[in-house]
Design a protein around this motif. Structure first.
Motif, PDB file in Angstrom:
ATOM      1  N   ALA A  53      28.255  38.318  25.443  1.00  0.00           N
ATOM      2  CA  ALA A  53      27.586  38.542  24.159  1.00  0.00           C
ATOM      3  C   ALA A  53      28.247  39.654  23.352  1.00  0.00           C
ATOM      4  N   GLY A  54      29.324  40.253  23.895  1.00  0.00           N
ATOM      5  CA  GLY A  54      30.035  41.292  23.164  1.00  0.00           C
ATOM      6  C   GLY A  54      29.596  42.701  23.475  1.00  0.00           C
ATOM      7  N   VAL A  55      28.766  42.871  24.519  1.00  0.00           N
ATOM      8  CA  VAL A  55      28.308  44.203  24.913  1.00  0.00           C
ATOM      9  C   VAL A  55      29.312  44.802  25.887  1.00  0.00           C
ATOM     10  N   VAL A  56      29.649  46.051  25.687  1.00  0.00           N
ATOM     11  CA  VAL A  56      30.602  46.739  26.568  1.00  0.00           C
ATOM     12  C   VAL A  56      29.914  47.083  27.882  1.00  0.00           C
ATOM     13  N   VAL A  57      30.552  46.720  29.001  1.00  0.00           N
ATOM     14  CA  VAL A  57      30.066  47.068  30.329  1.00  0.00           C
ATOM     15  C   VAL A  57      31.201  47.783  31.062  1.00  0.00           C
ATOM     16  N   PRO A  58      30.900  48.560  32.097  1.00  0.00           N
ATOM     17  CA  PRO A  58      31.965  49.259  32.818  1.00  0.00           C
ATOM     18  C   PRO A  58      32.935  48.282  33.481  1.00  0.00           C
ATOM     19  N   ARG A  59      34.189  48.676  33.580  1.00  0.00           N
ATOM     20  CA  ARG A  59      35.161  47.856  34.291  1.00  0.00           C
ATOM     21  C   ARG A  59      34.838  47.921  35.783  1.00  0.00           C
ATOM     22  N   GLY A  60      34.788  46.765  36.438  1.00  0.00           N
ATOM     23  CA  GLY A  60      34.412  46.770  37.838  1.00  0.00           C
ATOM     24  C   GLY A  60      34.766  45.478  38.537  1.00  0.00           C
ATOM     25  N   VAL A  61      34.542  45.459  39.858  1.00  0.00           N
ATOM     26  CA  VAL A  61      34.794  44.276  40.676  1.00  0.00           C
ATOM     27  C   VAL A  61      33.672  44.140  41.687  1.00  0.00           C
ATOM     28  N   VAL A  62      33.459  42.897  42.140  1.00  0.00           N
ATOM     29  CA  VAL A  62      32.496  42.624  43.197  1.00  0.00           C
ATOM     30  C   VAL A  62      33.258  42.483  44.508  1.00  0.00           C
ATOM     31  N   VAL A  63      32.787  43.146  45.532  1.00  0.00           N
ATOM     32  CA  VAL A  63      33.427  43.120  46.851  1.00  0.00           C
ATOM     33  C   VAL A  63      32.424  42.562  47.849  1.00  0.00           C
ATOM     34  N   ALA A  64      32.807  41.508  48.543  1.00  0.00           N
ATOM     35  CA  ALA A  64      31.873  40.853  49.457  1.00  0.00           C
ATOM     36  C   ALA A  64      31.899  41.467  50.848  1.00  0.00           C
ATOM     37  N   GLY A  65      33.069  41.888  51.324  1.00  0.00           N
ATOM     38  CA  GLY A  65      33.194  42.355  52.697  1.00  0.00           C
ATOM     39  C   GLY A  65      33.432  43.857  52.772  1.00  0.00           C
ATOM     40  N   PRO A  66      33.891  44.319  53.939  1.00  0.00           N
ATOM     41  CA  PRO A  66      34.072  45.762  54.151  1.00  0.00           C
ATOM     42  C   PRO A  66      35.309  46.325  53.470  1.00  0.00           C
ATOM     43  N   GLY A  67      36.278  45.481  53.075  1.00  0.00           N
ATOM     44  CA  GLY A  67      37.498  45.992  52.453  1.00  0.00           C
ATOM     45  C   GLY A  67      37.323  46.184  50.957  1.00  0.00           C
ATOM     46  N   PHE A  68      37.996  47.211  50.401  1.00  0.00           N
ATOM     47  CA  PHE A  68      37.836  47.526  48.981  1.00  0.00           C
ATOM     48  C   PHE A  68      39.167  47.500  48.253  1.00  0.00           C
ATOM     49  N   ALA A  69      40.111  46.670  48.748  1.00  0.00           N
ATOM     50  CA  ALA A  69      41.419  46.578  48.095  1.00  0.00           C
ATOM     51  C   ALA A  69      41.293  46.057  46.671  1.00  0.00           C
ATOM     52  N   ALA A  70      40.302  45.210  46.431  1.00  0.00           N
ATOM     53  CA  ALA A  70      40.136  44.642  45.094  1.00  0.00           C
ATOM     54  C   ALA A  70      39.813  45.698  44.055  1.00  0.00           C
ATOM     55  N   GLU A  73      42.711  49.020  41.468  1.00  0.00           N
ATOM     56  CA  GLU A  73      43.163  49.304  40.104  1.00  0.00           C
ATOM     57  C   GLU A  73      42.124  50.042  39.264  1.00  0.00           C
ATOM     58  N   LEU A  74      40.949  50.224  39.805  1.00  0.00           N
ATOM     59  CA  LEU A  74      39.922  50.956  39.059  1.00  0.00           C
ATOM     60  C   LEU A  74      40.208  52.450  39.120  1.00  0.00           C
ATOM     61  N   ARG A  75      39.884  53.138  38.024  1.00  0.00           N
ATOM     62  CA  ARG A  75      40.119  54.576  37.954  1.00  0.00           C
ATOM     63  C   ARG A  75      38.902  55.348  38.453  1.00  0.00           C
ATOM     64  N   ALA A  76      39.181  56.338  39.317  1.00  0.00           N
ATOM     65  CA  ALA A  76      38.113  57.210  39.791  1.00  0.00           C
ATOM     66  C   ALA A  76      37.748  58.193  38.667  1.00  0.00           C
ATOM     67  N   PRO A  77      36.540  58.735  38.694  1.00  0.00           N
ATOM     68  CA  PRO A  77      35.499  58.547  39.711  1.00  0.00           C
ATOM     69  C   PRO A  77      34.883  57.156  39.623  1.00  0.00           C
ATOM     70  N   LEU A  78      34.369  56.716  40.769  1.00  0.00           N
ATOM     71  CA  LEU A  78      33.848  55.362  40.892  1.00  0.00           C
ATOM     72  C   LEU A  78      32.344  55.378  41.194  1.00  0.00           C
ATOM     73  N   VAL A  79      31.720  54.265  40.884  1.00  0.00           N
ATOM     74  CA  VAL A  79      30.307  54.060  41.212  1.00  0.00           C
ATOM     75  C   VAL A  79      30.238  52.876  42.172  1.00  0.00           C
ATOM     76  N   LEU A  80      29.481  53.036  43.254  1.00  0.00           N
ATOM     77  CA  LEU A  80      29.279  51.962  44.220  1.00  0.00           C
ATOM     78  C   LEU A  80      27.807  51.561  44.205  1.00  0.00           C
ATOM     79  N   LYS A  81      27.555  50.258  44.063  1.00  0.00           N
ATOM     80  CA  LYS A  81      26.182  49.742  44.040  1.00  0.00           C
ATOM     81  C   LYS A  81      26.063  48.597  45.032  1.00  0.00           C
ATOM     82  N   GLY A  82      24.976  48.597  45.793  1.00  0.00           N
ATOM     83  CA  GLY A  82      24.715  47.497  46.693  1.00  0.00           C
ATOM     84  C   GLY A  82      24.126  46.309  45.948  1.00  0.00           C
ATOM     85  N   ILE A  83      24.484  45.095  46.391  1.00  0.00           N
ATOM     86  CA  ILE A  83      23.972  43.866  45.787  1.00  0.00           C
ATOM     87  C   ILE A  83      23.055  43.186  46.791  1.00  0.00           C
ATOM     88  N   GLY A  84      21.856  42.843  46.333  1.00  0.00           N
ATOM     89  CA  GLY A  84      20.908  42.175  47.213  1.00  0.00           C
ATOM     90  C   GLY A  84      19.531  42.182  46.584  1.00  0.00           C
TER      91      GLY A  84
END
Length: 710
Positions: A53-70, A73-84
């Motif tokens: 809809a054209g609203v700015v949201v933070p740049r981010g990725v969804v990670v399903a498993g224990p690895g965070f290689a995806a 490319e994100l710049r720190a500082p980072l925010v981590l949120k659980g999904i569920g």
């Protein structure tokens, strides 16, 4: 027909209303819809909708498993949120200020606290002003947009504003400006001002034309917080709970309501041949008004001197009043095939929880091809058409229309209003509004040549979106009184009309967006209509309010009252100083508004007109409020003539100025019998409304004056 009395409109069992509250957007734990929480979209999915809809949201990725290689490319500082299926803040599933190195340990800690299906890693947004924006479907008005201070302030301060969707850019800016925390947006204590244009763009993406509100199966959509800074606005968190598809009420085909208000003849169903009841009372009203009327009775040839027919389908009338027990009303209405309008006075339908019986009544009207007024309402009043539901005779016809969900209140407005000089064009009580709605009537009255201004008393809009559209399309001034805006009022309204009453802020938004004037009491409604009637036809004028009258204390209090009503007291023009001094008015180097002038039994009656002309002739004012202490004329004098002369002088002044003059007769009860009526008559002839208190006048000027010309 059998003859038992119907239950009168009015005191059914309470029914809990459904309402929009700030909590619906700010406390999802307590106010979540009935759908299971699992049906809520995940935060990443909700943000995808925002981004599209054209609203700015933070740049981010969804990670399903224990690895965070995806997330490399994100710049720190980072925010981590659980999904569920969880509320992240409740279980510690949000961590801020992380580096790439400590993402795994933070994720492991979250996994121990709650079952998670994955993680959202985002670049942390710079600090700014935290706002909330959200959408919710109100049961009466449909999609509504909320905006306010966000984060922890949402629940602590509840500093929010609402508007009905769709909003305009102007609506969005007015919402933000109305917040108590608005100074935070414009740079507070040295902080940089935020990019308000970006916030407005975000609000339009949610609630404007083509916004998300049109594309969502809306239950709730919350964006909290939105971080607003000098460089833009970013939606940091989002939550979407779909809702059931709305059961939108179809817009009724346009009806010609003239036969409702000016019927050729009227039928009354339910009058008794042996025991007087409500039906007999209405027969008496119609006989006194000279209305062609017929009674409907299975065996009587006449009732109370009125001819009777055995059934409604034998009555050649435009309007039928049905006053039989609720259970029998559908059968009666099925006989109304030859009657354009049927009014069901009886209560005992949706307002008492008998929704099925009300639906049967509506179906009966549809099958008969008649329009239904009510049920649970008193009827129609129209002096031109000899239509009435009140005793005491018909008043003089005029241009004021009234649509009311309360028959009792409408009757009071009619009789008290006429006592104060109101003249009505059309009055309709709609009760439960199961068929004919307030929106339909407003649309028709907006085009009615006999109507110049409209009053509304509502407890339940029934079809709020249609009402909003009707008000927005009405060029005539509208004064709106709403019942049930408090918690206790909502409970009373639910028992009165079976309505689902919206949050008070929604009604304020409706008034703001459509130009209707929201008043706070029955007396204020009468006062606003009196103002609109008195000043109908006067051309629009600009400027603030000028107040003139005696007594410094009363003038100071008047300034306070008008300020609370939102009225602007413009300073007096310096160019008028010499003329005011010549007239003997004491003014200093900085003349004040309100202006104190000598008004009393020994004062020169023409002075008030000369003062008004001297000021208004040099600077435009929208309104002039002239107040007088009636008591002084009879404690420092003995005759009414000086007071009546003052009224005459004020009437002459109105003829010579564009500003609209209002008279306040303070302490009017001190006048001998009949004097107040004489003052009102003089003022009415000149088109000047009269009020007994500055508070009543301020409410009327604030409500009516905003419309320019009535």
């Amino acid at each position: 027909m059998t003859e038992p009395e119907p239950r009168a409109p009015g005191e059914p069992e309470p029914k809990a209303p459904t309402e929009l509250t700030a909590d619906a957007l700010t406390e999802p734990d307590a106010k979540a819809p009935a759908e299971p929480e699992a049906q809520a979209l995940t935060e990443p999915a909700a943000k995808e909708l925002l981004a599209a809809a054209g609203v700015v949201v933070p740049r981010g990725v969804v990670v399903a498993g224990p690895g965070f290689a995806a997330a490399a490319e994100l710049r720190a500082p980072l925010v981590l949120k659980g999904i569920g299926p969880l509320h992240k803040s409740d279980v510690g599933a949000v961590r801020l200020g992380l580096t790439h190195a400590n993402l795994p340990s933070a994720a492991a800690d979250m996994a121990e606290r709650a079952p998670l299906s994955g993680y959202l890693v985002e670049e942390q947004v710079e600090a700014g002003v935290e706002l909330i924006a959200g959408l919710v479907r109100d049961p009466g008005f449909g999609p509504v947009l909320l905006a306010g201070l966000g984060g922890i302030f949402t629940e602590a301060l509840r500093d929010t504003a609402v508007r009905l969707c769709p909003i305009t850019a102007s609506d969005a800016r007015r919402m933000l400006a109305s917040l108590r925390g608005a100074p935070l947006l414009h740079g507070y204590r040295g902080a940089a001002p935020v990019d308000v244009d970006a916030v407005v763009k975000l609000l339009l993406a949610l609630g404007g034309d083509g916004g998300l509100w049109e594309r969502l199966e809306l239950g709730e959509f919350e964006v909290n917080p939105v971080i607003a800074t000098a460089s833009g606005a970013v939606a940091v968190d989002a939550r979407y709970i779909p809702g059931a598809a709305p059961d939108d009420r179809a817009v009724a085909a346009a009806s010609d309501f003239l036969p409702l208000f000016e019927p050729r003849a009227v039928a009354v169903v339910g009058a008794s041949a042996t025991r007087p009841n409500f039906g007999n009372m209405f027969l008496d009203f119609y006989k006194a008004a000279g209305t062609p009327v017929v009674a409907v009775h299975p065996s009587a040839a006449e009732i109370s001197g009125v001819p009777a027919v055995p059934s409604l389908d034998a009555a050649d009338v435009d309007y039928a009043l049905v006053a039989v027990p609720a259970a029998r009303c559908p059968d009666v209405v099925r006989q109304a095939g030859r009657v354009p309008y049927v009014q069901v006075m009886s209560g005992g339908f949706g307002e008492t929880g008998a929704a099925a019986l009300e639906a049967e009544l509506v179906a009966a009207a549809r099958a008969a091809g008649t329009r239904l007024l009510g049920p649970n309402c008193m009827g129609v009043y129209c002096p031109r058409g000899r239509q009435t539901f009140v005793g005491g005779g018909l008043g003089a016809p005029g241009g004021i229309a009234l649509v009311s969900q309360s028959g009792g209140l409408a009757g009071e407005v009619i009789k008290v209003g006429e006592r104060r000089g109101l003249r009505f064009s059309r009055v309709a009580t709609v009760g439960n509004a199961a068929d004919v709605s307030p929106a339909e009537l407003v649309r028709w009255l907006a085009a009615d040549a006999e109507t110049t201004a409209i009053g509304l008393y509502l407890e339940d809009p029934r079809d709020g979106r249609a009402l909003a559209a009707a008000l927005a399309g009405c060029a005539k001034p509208v004064a709106l009184l709403v019942g049930g805006r408090s918690d206790q009022g909502r409970r009373a309204a639910a028992s009165h009309t079976g309505g689902m009453v919206g949050d008070e802020r929604i009604w304020r938004a409706l008034a703001e967006q459509t130009g209707a004037a929201l008043v706070g009491s029955q007396d204020d409604l009468i006062g606003a209509l009196a103002y609109l009637q008195a000043h109908s036809g006067r051309p629009p004028c600009s400027g603030g309010v000028l107040v003139v009258g005696p007594s410094g204390g009363a003038s100071v209090l008047a300034a306070d009252v008008l300020d609370r009503a939102g009225l602007r007291l413009d300073p007096l023009p310096g160019a008028a100083l010499d003329e005011l001094r010549r007239l003997g008015v004491g003014v200093g180097s900085s003349p004040a508004n309100p202006l104190e002038i000598p008004v009393g039994p020994r004062g020169r009656r023409e002075l008030v007109g000369e003062v008004i002309a001297a000021i208004v002739g040099r600077q435009p004012y929208r309104d002039v409020v002239a107040h007088v202490n009636v008591q002084s004329f009879f404690t420092y004098g003995t005759r009414a003539e000086p007071l009546l002369g003052y009224a005459d002088a004020l009437a002459a002044a109105q003829d010579g100025v564009a500003a609209r003059i209002t008279l306040v007769t303070r302490n009017a009860e001190y006048a001998p019998a009949g004097v107040e009526d004489e003052i009102r008559a003089i003022a009415a002839a000149a088109g000047i409304p009269v009020y007994r208190s500055m508070e009543a006048a301020a409410a009327a000027v604030a409500a009516g004056g905003r419309h320019g010309s009535a």
